[in-house]
Design a protein around this motif. Structure first.
Motif, PDB file in Angstrom:
ATOM      1  N   SER A   1       0.819  -1.213   0.000  1.00 33.68           N
ATOM      2  CA  SER A   1       0.000   0.000   0.000  1.00 33.68           C
ATOM      3  C   SER A   1       0.854   1.265   0.000  1.00 33.68           C
ATOM      4  O   SER A   1       0.456   2.294  -0.556  1.00 33.68           O
ATOM      5  CB  SER A   1      -0.929   0.008   1.223  1.00 33.68           C
ATOM      6  N   LEU A   2       2.027   1.183   0.610  1.00 34.15           N
ATOM      7  CA  LEU A   2       2.942   2.324   0.669  1.00 34.15           C
ATOM      8  C   LEU A   2       3.829   2.435  -0.567  1.00 34.15           C
ATOM      9  O   LEU A   2       4.632   3.369  -0.674  1.00 34.15           O
ATOM     10  CB  LEU A   2       3.817   2.207   1.922  1.00 34.15           C
ATOM     11  N   GLY A   3       3.710   1.491  -1.492  1.00 36.70           N
ATOM     12  CA  GLY A   3       4.471   1.537  -2.727  1.00 36.70           C
ATOM     13  C   GLY A   3       5.865   0.957  -2.648  1.00 36.70           C
ATOM     14  O   GLY A   3       6.637   1.009  -3.623  1.00 36.70           O
ATOM     15  N   TRP A   4       6.216   0.349  -1.539  1.00 38.74           N
ATOM     16  CA  TRP A   4       7.593  -0.100  -1.330  1.00 38.74           C
ATOM     17  C   TRP A   4       7.909  -1.404  -2.062  1.00 38.74           C
ATOM     18  O   TRP A   4       9.063  -1.621  -2.449  1.00 38.74           O
ATOM     19  CB  TRP A   4       7.867  -0.248   0.163  1.00 38.74           C
ATOM     20  N   LEU A   5       6.919  -2.275  -2.254  1.00 37.74           N
ATOM     21  CA  LEU A   5       7.184  -3.523  -2.963  1.00 37.74           C
ATOM     22  C   LEU A   5       7.423  -3.261  -4.444  1.00 37.74           C
ATOM     23  O   LEU A   5       8.291  -3.889  -5.073  1.00 37.74           O
ATOM     24  CB  LEU A   5       6.021  -4.501  -2.785  1.00 37.74           C
ATOM     25  N   ASP A   6       6.676  -2.332  -5.005  1.00 38.44           N
ATOM     26  CA  ASP A   6       6.882  -1.933  -6.396  1.00 38.44           C
ATOM     27  C   ASP A   6       8.297  -1.394  -6.585  1.00 38.44           C
ATOM     28  O   ASP A   6       9.002  -1.733  -7.552  1.00 38.44           O
ATOM     29  CB  ASP A   6       5.842  -0.886  -6.782  1.00 38.44           C
TER      30      ASP A   6
ATOM     31  N   GLY B   1      -2.972   5.074  10.876  1.00 37.02           N
ATOM     32  CA  GLY B   1      -2.626   4.834   9.483  1.00 37.02           C
ATOM     33  C   GLY B   1      -2.850   3.393   9.086  1.00 37.02           C
ATOM     34  O   GLY B   1      -3.336   3.107   7.987  1.00 37.02           O
ATOM     35  N   VAL B   2      -2.506   2.462   9.963  1.00 37.20           N
ATOM     36  CA  VAL B   2      -2.713   1.044   9.682  1.00 37.20           C
ATOM     37  C   VAL B   2      -4.200   0.746   9.547  1.00 37.20           C
ATOM     38  O   VAL B   2      -4.627   0.010   8.649  1.00 37.20           O
ATOM     39  CB  VAL B   2      -2.084   0.182  10.784  1.00 37.20           C
ATOM     40  N   ARG B   3      -5.002   1.300  10.437  1.00 35.93           N
ATOM     41  CA  ARG B   3      -6.446   1.044  10.363  1.00 35.93           C
ATOM     42  C   ARG B   3      -7.052   1.589   9.085  1.00 35.93           C
ATOM     43  O   ARG B   3      -7.972   0.990   8.508  1.00 35.93           O
ATOM     44  CB  ARG B   3      -7.132   1.652  11.589  1.00 35.93           C
ATOM     45  N   THR B   4      -6.561   2.725   8.606  1.00 37.87           N
ATOM     46  CA  THR B   4      -7.059   3.273   7.341  1.00 37.87           C
ATOM     47  C   THR B   4      -6.787   2.316   6.199  1.00 37.87           C
ATOM     48  O   THR B   4      -7.659   2.065   5.352  1.00 37.87           O
ATOM     49  CB  THR B   4      -6.397   4.626   7.063  1.00 37.87           C
TER      50      THR B   4
ATOM     51  N   SER C   1     -14.186  -3.130   5.316  1.00 37.31           N
ATOM     52  CA  SER C   1     -14.918  -2.988   6.568  1.00 37.31           C
ATOM     53  C   SER C   1     -14.843  -1.548   7.043  1.00 37.31           C
ATOM     54  O   SER C   1     -13.941  -0.796   6.662  1.00 37.31           O
ATOM     55  CB  SER C   1     -14.318  -3.896   7.651  1.00 37.31           C
ATOM     56  N   GLY C   2     -15.802  -1.177   7.892  1.00 33.06           N
ATOM     57  CA  GLY C   2     -15.752   0.126   8.511  1.00 33.06           C
ATOM     58  C   GLY C   2     -14.800   0.127   9.683  1.00 33.06           C
ATOM     59  O   GLY C   2     -14.276  -0.916  10.092  1.00 33.06           O
ATOM     60  N   PRO C   3     -14.570   1.294  10.273  1.00 29.51           N
ATOM     61  CA  PRO C   3     -13.636   1.377  11.404  1.00 29.51           C
ATOM     62  C   PRO C   3     -14.059   0.525  12.587  1.00 29.51           C
ATOM     63  O   PRO C   3     -13.211  -0.036  13.279  1.00 29.51           O
ATOM     64  CB  PRO C   3     -13.628   2.866  11.748  1.00 29.51           C
ATOM     65  N   GLU C   4     -15.374   0.386  12.819  1.00 29.84           N
ATOM     66  CA  GLU C   4     -15.831  -0.417  13.959  1.00 29.84           C
ATOM     67  C   GLU C   4     -15.460  -1.885  13.782  1.00 29.84           C
ATOM     68  O   GLU C   4     -15.061  -2.560  14.734  1.00 29.84           O
ATOM     69  CB  GLU C   4     -17.349  -0.280  14.136  1.00 29.84           C
ATOM     70  N   GLY C   5     -15.597  -2.395  12.544  1.00 33.16           N
ATOM     71  CA  GLY C   5     -15.253  -3.790  12.295  1.00 33.16           C
ATOM     72  C   GLY C   5     -13.776  -4.058  12.488  1.00 33.16           C
ATOM     73  O   GLY C   5     -13.388  -5.094  13.043  1.00 33.16           O
ATOM     74  N   VAL C   6     -12.935  -3.131  12.045  1.00 30.59           N
ATOM     75  CA  VAL C   6     -11.491  -3.294  12.203  1.00 30.59           C
ATOM     76  C   VAL C   6     -11.109  -3.288  13.676  1.00 30.59           C
ATOM     77  O   VAL C   6     -10.314  -4.119  14.136  1.00 30.59           O
ATOM     78  CB  VAL C   6     -10.734  -2.189  11.433  1.00 30.59           C
TER      79      VAL C   6
ATOM     80  N   HIS D   1      -1.061  -3.781  15.791  1.00 32.87           N
ATOM     81  CA  HIS D   1      -0.121  -3.109  14.891  1.00 32.87           C
ATOM     82  C   HIS D   1       1.313  -3.171  15.396  1.00 32.87           C
ATOM     83  O   HIS D   1       2.251  -2.861  14.645  1.00 32.87           O
ATOM     84  CB  HIS D   1      -0.530  -1.644  14.719  1.00 32.87           C
ATOM     85  N   ARG D   2       1.499  -3.611  16.628  1.00 31.89           N
ATOM     86  CA  ARG D   2       2.854  -3.710  17.182  1.00 31.89           C
ATOM     87  C   ARG D   2       3.494  -5.076  16.918  1.00 31.89           C
ATOM     88  O   ARG D   2       4.662  -5.270  17.234  1.00 31.89           O
ATOM     89  CB  ARG D   2       2.815  -3.448  18.694  1.00 31.89           C
TER      90      ARG D   2
END
Length: 340
Positions: free
Chosen positions: A21-26, A258-261, A269-274, A283-284
């Motif tokens: 998502s951050l473009g690093w693998l590309d 940022g991870v949740r986004t 899913s919405g934020p509640e589902g996450v 995230h740690r």
């Protein structure tokens, strides 16, 4: 050997998914003279490699059922990392059900998805069977103490729609609502939202048990696998992939929002589902490893799959592991040699 670094993943929290998502693998692919492709965006002629891993340029981070089943069928893959993220595994019952403990599952009708067209694609069945097996074990029960009801299942699930599907994440929700079964197994962010929408209730929270063996399932632990041809031909790209994943895990540890986004996009899913599925601390712990405990727990899953007919043959787990790429990736990260 392919001129493309292919990547495939499942709609769950992964360091490689964040790196993508951050473009690093590309960027990693381009630095090694390769194009970068995501299997979910490819045509149907390549999509099946998410399950059988027969594409020579492919790195996969996803559920362990297809990865283990593909290896058992002879796929030339190597295991280069394992992650562990608890993702809200639960046994659900209807809103009016009196069942509130594992012991009260005795005598119930449990919904188990039917077999798909082959073993690697039958991960919904494997997930539900293992989830119920572990839930029943909490009270000294076994599958012999319940009645298995076969649920309809996708015979040929497609990776292009795996990240886009919604209601199919909770296999059996419709049957539970209609009263055709008494309990179903669910996991993940979208499953939590579906349960809330229909008033379904958690009878057994598998994440609440402190015994990791009772939380082993398709995503715990989650393997990162690579085709042997890619590892032999361009080991640097495999090392770079893992280094960027480690770097993304470091970033994630300091940016929960940022991870949740990203996860809302990945899981639809919405934020509640996450939040309900993954909590406040996941995230740690996104860093891949090959520590002895995770490998042992993957062995628990392999034995379960073999015992219940999900594997063509047994195989030696230790010989599947290739520890060198992850060790070298850690060295790159530690010395700051991962390109920003």
């Amino acid at each position: 050997m392919s001129d493309t670094l292919w990547y495939t993943r499942c709609p769950v929290p992964t360091a490689s998914g964040l790196a993508h998502s951050l473009g690093w693998l590309d960027e990693t692919a381009q630095r090694n003279g390769l194009r970068f492709g995501v299997l979910q965006d490819a045509g149907p002629e390549l999509a099946g490699s998410h399950y059988d891993h027969d594409l020579s340029g492919l790195i996969r981070e996803g559920g362990n059922v297809p990865a283990i089943a593909a290896r058992a069928q002879g796929a030339p893959t190597r295991l280069i990392g394992l992650t562990w993220i608890d993702e809200s595994q639960a046994i659900l019952v209807g809103p009016d059900s009196p069942v509130r403990t594992a012991a009260e599952l005795a005598g119930l009708r449990i919904g188990i998805p039917a077999w798909a067209q082959d073993r690697p694609r039958s991960f919904p069945r494997a997930m539900a069977l293992h989830g119920f097996t572990d839930a029943l074990c909490l009270s000294g029960l076994t599958l012999a103490d319940v009645t298995v009801v076969e649920l309809s299942a996708e015979r040929d699930p497609q990776v292009r729609t795996e990240i886009q599907r919604s209601h199919r994440i909770t296999w059996g929700a419709d049957e539970l609502i209609r009263g055709e079964v008494d309990a179903i197994y669910v996991k993940g962010a979208r499953a939590q939202e579906v349960a809330a929408q229909h008033g379904l209730r958690v009878a057994v929270d598998l994440d609440a048990t402190e015994t990791k063996r009772l939380r082993v399932n398709n995503g715990t632990p989650r393997p990162i696998t690579v085709h042997q041809d890619l590892l032999d031909a361009i080991p640097e790209v495999v090392i770079g992939f893992l280094a960027q994943s480690l770097r993304a895990a470091d970033w994630a540890a300091g940016d929960l929002a940022g991870v949740r986004t990203v996860l809302q996009r990945e899981t639809l899913s919405g934020p509640e589902g996450v939040v309900a599925a993954y909590g406040e601390q996941f995230h740690r712990g996104l860093h891949p490893s090959l520590d002895a405990e995770r490998v042992e727990l993957l062995g628990v899953q392999k034995q379960f799959l073999y015992t219940h007919g999900f594997l063509d043959a047994d195989f030696d787990l230790e010989s599947w592991v290739a520890p060198e790429p992850l060790a070298r990736a850690r060295e790159l990260v530690a010395t700051g040699r991962v390109a920003a």
